[in-house]
Design a protein around this motif. Structure first.
Motif, PDB file in Angstrom:
ATOM      1  N   LYS A   6      -6.254  -1.432  -5.665  1.00 53.29           N
ATOM      2  CA  LYS A   6      -5.013  -1.894  -5.053  1.00 53.29           C
ATOM      3  C   LYS A   6      -4.397  -2.902  -6.004  1.00 53.29           C
ATOM      4  O   LYS A   6      -5.023  -3.926  -6.327  1.00 53.29           O
ATOM      5  CB  LYS A   6      -5.348  -2.537  -3.709  1.00 53.29           C
TER       6      LYS A   6
ATOM      7  N   THR B 290       0.866  -1.176   0.000  1.00 55.35           N
ATOM      8  CA  THR B 290       0.000   0.000   0.000  1.00 55.35           C
ATOM      9  C   THR B 290       0.899   1.220   0.000  1.00 55.35           C
ATOM     10  O   THR B 290       2.110   1.107  -0.013  1.00 55.35           O
ATOM     11  CB  THR B 290      -0.886   0.035   1.243  1.00 55.35           C
TER      12      THR B 290
ATOM     13  N   LEU C  49      -1.009   1.842  -6.424  1.00 53.16           N
ATOM     14  CA  LEU C  49      -2.421   2.110  -6.191  1.00 53.16           C
ATOM     15  C   LEU C  49      -2.932   3.049  -7.274  1.00 53.16           C
ATOM     16  O   LEU C  49      -2.188   3.891  -7.771  1.00 53.16           O
ATOM     17  CB  LEU C  49      -2.605   2.754  -4.812  1.00 53.16           C
TER      18      LEU C  49
END
Lengths: 271, 271, 271
Positions: free
Chosen positions: C91, C2, C96
């Motif tokens: 994602k 992330t 991202l």
């Protein structure tokens, strides 16, 4: 001096003829940031006329001298990409210059003070896959990033001395006339020539003097002036530009459009 | 509040009418980074119509309020460069504004909350050589960099109160009509007016109401709508823009082209 | 993977159809830097044709793969803004993707490797005031900034699987002919198709072979070539572009203008 990392991150500038619609400039930036995450990238321009090496060389030379020492400048105006023209790095006193061996980098590097020129042959400096059409992303961007992160120009490849020198004409004084050329017409329509104060000194022409310009078969009577505000709206004059060259300008209008001038046009100036 | 250095580096924004082909914007960035290497520079726009101080003022005011506190905003739309117009810095509650004293900075600074205005006279704030044609690079950029790196507006020069105020017209309600002006036609052809919700409230006009617009000698029946998707493709409507002004829009087409509207056009609205 | 903060600051890229005159891109940058001051922002392009989701998707897919892992990519080509189309975050393995649920993000995210897709419903991810016309600034920019500063896609809102998939046509081989489409005509006039080496392999066509192209009712005899410099000035050829697709090019001229080709045109290739 070579590329170095300071606390704020090393500086890399980019000049290309790619325009801003296509993703090419962004791909170069991605390639740089992959190799050297702390690099800070500044665009010089991506609006060079396609394949116009001379225009690119002029704009790079104008901009580069305002950047801090140690900046790595990348130039990509590269009609010979995929041919035998060499990729190269110029080590100069105030910075490094990376791009094709076609003269593009030379005026800027000369202003900075050329130390050595190296061909880029070391595959370590390039992306793993090198395309035949986009050396900007595959060779020049990653090489610049490696240099910005501390690698040395000597690591790029062998020293070369037979690189292409830029073909800028110089202005000359012939009798009562200074003969110069148009280097660039900027976005305001100001016509940048390669005429210098030294040329006008030889003719004993000083500010506020009336002068004669001939260009495109036209003859204009105008004046050398210190600032735009000495001109009436729409009046044409000759003004020493911020780069040390005289410019033919028109107050609050485009001299380029009024006089239908293009890069390369010959201009003659007399008292 | 004044310029300050935080851990991520101080922010400086740039708005000019220089376009993106010439190296002028890059020269300003080089000058900033030479004075304040840790500065981070964000372009607001360099596409202001040449010499259009009003358009520049509008765009700067729109953008500036979305930037963090302490940002230093530089604006250069400067037809009077080289004349007696003063260079200045505006100290405002949420940031600093640097540029010419011609009204360009005032709407943005007013939104931020003007505290004091100072002329820039201190040579320390400028490049060593100041040209008569390019104060953006030689005065405004280095001054902004010094401010971003911790110098105070008070160090720039004397306080002034007789600076040029911006001449934005305000919308008015006359009887059954709201009379407003076109501030800007954006890249989508949306026609930004200076009409506000307060104007429409006075006329008791609310969303989904049919309204009459007159402009350019034309009379249109249309409606106030909440979103683009309430309009059919090609339908014209009045919509509250993200900046608090009503815009005349056309779904998936250019209202500006359809109605042949330019900045400054007077528009009248009624129920 | 992330969003994350590394020592040089997290990377966010922007792709929009806003152009560079209006202050919209700057407003997005201001919103990002307000939420995540250490973010570093790179423009992919703001020159996507207005409302052309397919062109935007192509350009984003081209550029994104050259950025470092963990980069947050924002795409805003959003004709449905203000309607019920959902804001979303994808994602993916290498990064991202934030933008509208209209297919724009999917080709880039597929190249990166889609893991999950989340609708953005959490008001914490947005600016306090969300306009109906500018989700780029009010939803996508601040969401990207929160992700870049360490928030997780899962915090944005519920997982969705019924998102819009991109409608890219694929090239096909029918008998002796490969049938492909024009994906993009770049700023050099190079005509990017979706023809791949696998297609030509099926037809046993290799470099330096003569080939026949039909397009726009025209029939051209030309050749597959390795580099631009194998072509004479003005000659048309088929060349494997840096993105893995074949391009119809014209040395030092615009193939797009010469052949009057637009995005979407069908091209047939045979030996």
């Amino acid at each position: 001096l070579t590329g170095r990392v300071d606390s704020a991150g090393p500086l890399i500038t980019l000049l290309t003829d790619f325009g801003l619609v296509d993703p090419y400039v962004a791909e170069m930036k991605g390639a740089i940031l992959t190799v050297c995450p702390e690099a800070r990238i500044v665009d010089v321009t991506h609006g060079v006329d396609k394949y116009d090496v001379g225009m690119g060389a002029f704009l790079l030379a104008e901009a580069a001298s305002f950047f801090p020492e140690g900046t790595v400048h990348v130039g990509v105006v590269d009609p010979g990409v995929g041919s035998s023209r060499r990729p190269m790095v110029v080590k100069a006193r105030r910075g490094l210059f990376v791009g094709p061996d076609n003269g593009l980098l030379i005026p800027a590097a000369q202003t900075s003070g050329i130390v050595t020129v190296h061909e880029i042959t070391n595959r370590f400096m390039m992306l793993p896959d090198v395309s035949s059409t986009f050396h900007g992303r595959d060779i020049f961007a990653p090489t610049a990033a490696h240099l910005a992160c501390g690698h040395l120009p000597e690591e790029c490849g062998p020293k070369v001395t037979d690189y292409v020198k830029s073909p800028y004409g110089e202005s000359v004084v012939e009798g009562k006339w200074a003969v110069c050329r148009v280097l660039h017409v900027d976005g305001f329509g100001n016509i940048v020539t390669n005429l210098t104060r030294a040329d006008l000194n030889k003719l004993h022409l000083t500010e506020n003097r009336k002068i004669i310009l001939t260009l495109n078969g036209r003859r204009l009577t105008t004046k050398i002036t210190g600032t735009f505000s000495d001109l009436r709206k729409g009046e044409i004059g000759l003004i020493l530009g911020s780069h040390g060259f005289y410019e033919i300008v028109c107050r609050e209008a485009s001299a380029g459009k009024r006089l239908r001038i293009k890069r390369g046009t010959v201009v003659r100036v007399s008292g």
